[in-house]
Motif scaffolding. Structure first.
Motif, PDB file in Angstrom:
ATOM      1  N   ASP A   1     -10.510  33.556  38.097  1.00  0.00           N
ATOM      2  CA  ASP A   1     -11.314  34.448  37.257  1.00  0.00           C
ATOM      3  C   ASP A   1     -10.494  35.685  36.925  1.00  0.00           C
ATOM      4  O   ASP A   1     -10.598  36.726  37.573  1.00  0.00           O
ATOM      5  N   LYS A   2      -9.678  35.581  35.898  1.00  0.00           N
ATOM      6  CA  LYS A   2      -8.721  36.649  35.582  1.00  0.00           C
ATOM      7  C   LYS A   2      -9.375  37.882  34.979  1.00  0.00           C
ATOM      8  O   LYS A   2      -8.903  39.003  35.166  1.00  0.00           O
ATOM      9  N   ASN A   3     -10.473  37.688  34.226  1.00  0.00           N
ATOM     10  CA  ASN A   3     -11.105  38.854  33.585  1.00  0.00           C
ATOM     11  C   ASN A   3     -12.229  39.437  34.425  1.00  0.00           C
ATOM     12  O   ASN A   3     -12.888  40.398  34.021  1.00  0.00           O
TER      13      ASN A   3
ATOM     14  N   MET B   1     -17.101  34.279  36.365  1.00  0.00           N
ATOM     15  CA  MET B   1     -17.129  32.877  35.988  1.00  0.00           C
ATOM     16  C   MET B   1     -15.746  32.452  35.521  1.00  0.00           C
ATOM     17  O   MET B   1     -14.883  33.294  35.275  1.00  0.00           O
ATOM     18  N   ILE B   2     -15.536  31.152  35.430  1.00  0.00           N
ATOM     19  CA  ILE B   2     -14.263  30.627  34.951  1.00  0.00           C
ATOM     20  C   ILE B   2     -14.409  30.297  33.469  1.00  0.00           C
ATOM     21  O   ILE B   2     -15.212  29.442  33.084  1.00  0.00           O
ATOM     22  N   ASP B   3     -13.658  30.999  32.642  1.00  0.00           N
ATOM     23  CA  ASP B   3     -13.651  30.761  31.193  1.00  0.00           C
ATOM     24  C   ASP B   3     -12.581  29.729  30.893  1.00  0.00           C
ATOM     25  O   ASP B   3     -11.383  30.023  30.951  1.00  0.00           O
ATOM     26  N   THR B   4     -13.021  28.520  30.577  1.00  0.00           N
ATOM     27  CA  THR B   4     -12.072  27.420  30.379  1.00  0.00           C
ATOM     28  C   THR B   4     -12.639  26.397  29.422  1.00  0.00           C
ATOM     29  O   THR B   4     -13.857  26.361  29.170  1.00  0.00           O
TER      30      THR B   4
ATOM     31  N   CYS C   1      -9.132  27.235  39.561  1.00  0.00           N
ATOM     32  CA  CYS C   1      -8.853  28.176  38.472  1.00  0.00           C
ATOM     33  C   CYS C   1      -9.114  29.600  38.950  1.00  0.00           C
ATOM     34  O   CYS C   1      -9.700  29.812  40.012  1.00  0.00           O
TER      35      CYS C   1
ATOM     36  N   GLU D   1      -8.666  30.228  31.724  1.00  0.00           N
ATOM     37  CA  GLU D   1      -8.454  30.668  33.098  1.00  0.00           C
ATOM     38  C   GLU D   1      -8.058  29.538  34.053  1.00  0.00           C
ATOM     39  O   GLU D   1      -7.917  29.772  35.250  1.00  0.00           O
TER      40      GLU D   1
ATOM     41  N   ASN E   1     -15.250  38.434  35.257  1.00  0.00           N
ATOM     42  CA  ASN E   1     -16.635  38.374  34.784  1.00  0.00           C
ATOM     43  C   ASN E   1     -17.525  37.475  35.635  1.00  0.00           C
ATOM     44  O   ASN E   1     -18.656  37.173  35.267  1.00  0.00           O
TER      45      ASN E   1
END
Length: 495
Positions: free
Chosen positions: A211-213, A217-220, A209, A234, A215
């Motif tokens: 980390d598009k934003n 971490m992977i928000d998923t 995945c 993400e 931060n």
């Protein structure tokens, strides 16, 4: 090509494509059982297929690629990549109702091995070949991806623990997701949305995945109740909107991955591709090759006069030569000859009594058809002969094949049909309790058969103990006919 099974253990699976595994399992019409919510995919039953017309030349223009502000690749395919097809030959096979048409594309890239067979790209001695037992180890994770057409999301279920571990939005809403296809290594899944005409790809593992934003971490999604808003999760890697003027029947359906190209230095397959089909007004079927990891559209093959009862190519599968096959709903089926340069397309129309609803290809490279109002049948591409299985006559839906059997979802009666692949004979019709509308079938990396019921559950089935099947509740209305686990790809890989 055979897999060796010792208990629940598999031997000789390549590292990148389903590692060796051991584990424990814990009315005749298209509307199915009365009172159940049904898809409107096909309002007709028993339509007689007609002969495929000869293709005519057509050309396409380059498409536009792009990326959105939060990092995942988004492609809006308003036009197609440069590809031209023209008819080269038409021949009639042994069956007088069968027509084979071959078309040729102007450009192609072939899949196979990197470098020269027997030599690595670095010039070092070859240490591995596909299927020679390199890279074996216990399977760690295996998932089945079950779409919910009413909820516009897809469930990710661990095939070993039977737990739904995540759920993802597949589009902006009202998408009617139907077909899912998993890559051979299990890392990625493509979901096709019929209503909105788009496709989305998700990574199965956090390490894949993005980390598009930023931060750190992977928000998923973390569980079945944690469904993030569209474009926020993400693990969404790419999303493609296909160019057609709306319409439920035109949206993408049939889809399959290729393992990619064997890398002698890495001893694994790399650069997997996705092939899928969609329709546009005018009766032209579009078959698209996509870079599996980036979502880049590499090539589109246009097939005029597509015979599929007005629907987009209905099912997709891969053969042992890594050639994609697509079946049309009660119409024609075709093979995309990616082993030829330039690529050609071979088209067949089956006799009127053989209908394609569910579609798969077995480890010998033979397609199988699950007819809704007719028999289960298979086709030998070398002899161009069809064989129907005696004693099969129902509304059959999904179909899948393992090394010994073909498994078919049956409606009216609601059951799981088991067919001996070698003898092409019916072994048994197995009852499930409950059974509403049996829909999708897939075989996981440990050779367990999965049957998805449209009403909101699935069954995990040990082929050696069908009666001991386990029920897994998966909320939503499921309408799926595809390789939900990646097992169809594993079944055709060198072993």
């Amino acid at each position: 090509m055979q897999k060796t099974r010792i208990g629940k253990c598999w031997l000789a699976l390549p590292l990148a494509v389903g590692l060796s595994a051991c584990g424990d399992s814990g009315s005749a019409n298209s509307t199915g059982t009365a009172g159940m919510t049904q898809s409107t995919d096909d309002p007709t039953v028993g339509t007689t297929a007609s002969t495929v017309p000869t293709t005519t030349a057509t050309a396409t223009d380059p498409d536009t690629q792009g990326s959105d502000s939060i990092g995942e690749t988004t492609t809006t395919s308003t036009t197609s990549p440069t590809t031209t097809i023209s008819p080269t030959s038409t021949s009639t096979g042994p069956d007088p109702s069968t027509t084979t048409t071959t078309t040729t594309t102007a450009t192609t890239t072939t899949e196979g091995t990197t470098g020269t067979t027997g030599t690595s790209t670095t010039g070092n001695p070859v240490m591995c070949e596909p299927g020679d037992g390199m890279g074996m180890g216990p399977i760690e994770k295996s998932f089945i991806w079950i779409p919910s057409q009413d909820l516009s999301d897809v469930a990710k279920v661990n095939t070993q623990t039977l737990v739904e571990v995540a759920r993802y939005r597949t589009g902006p809403g009202g998408n009617s997701p139907s077909r899912t296809a998993v890559s051979a290594d299990g890392r990625f899944v493509v979901v096709n949305n019929r209503e909105t005409g788009n496709s989305s790809m998700f990574a199965a593992n956090v390490e894949d995945c993005v980390d598009k934003n930023g931060n750190g971490m992977i928000d998923t999604s973390q569980n079945k109740n944690d469904v993030r808003p569209w474009m926020v999760d993400e693990c969404l890697r790419w999303h493609i909107q296909w160019p057609f003027a709306g319409g439920f029947s035109n949206g993408p359906r049939g889809v399959t991955w290729t393992p990619g190209t064997w890398d002698y230095d890495l001893c694994k397959y790399v650069n997997p591709k996705v092939w899928l089909g969609y329709n546009a007004p005018g009766g032209v079927a579009h078959f698209v090759r996509i870079d599996g990891e980036t979502g880049t559209i590499e090539e589109t093959i246009n097939v005029p006069n597509w015979n599929g009862q007005g629907y987009a190519p209905y099912g997709g599968a891969l053969d042992p030569e890594f050639r994609p096959w697509f079946g049309g709903l009660r119409g024609e089926f075709l093979r995309i000859n990616t082993d030829q340069n330039p690529i050609t397309v071979t088209r067949w129309t089956a006799p009127f009594n053989i209908q394609s609803y569910g579609f798969t290809v077995d480890g010998d490279g033979n397609p199988w058809f699950a007819g809704c109002s007719g028999p289960v049948s298979t086709f030998d591409p070398d002899t161009e002969q069809y064989t129907s299985v005696p004693g099969t006559n129902a509304c059959y839906r999904g179909i899948t094949a393992d090394k010994d059997h073909v498994w078919v979802a049956s409606n009216s009666p609601c059951a799981l049909a088991q067919i001996d692949r070698a003898t092409k004979t019916l072994v048994a019709n197995h009852n499930t309790n409950p059974c509403s509308t049996a829909i999708g079938l897939s075989v996981d990396a440990e050779d367990f058969v999965w049957l998805v019921d449209q009403e909101g559950w699935a069954w995990k089935i040990d082929p050696d103990n069908v009666a001991g099947m386990q029920q897994v509740m998966v909320p939503g209305s499921h309408y799926v006919y595809s390789d939900m686990t990646g097992g169809q790809l594993l079944s055709i890989l060198p072993m």
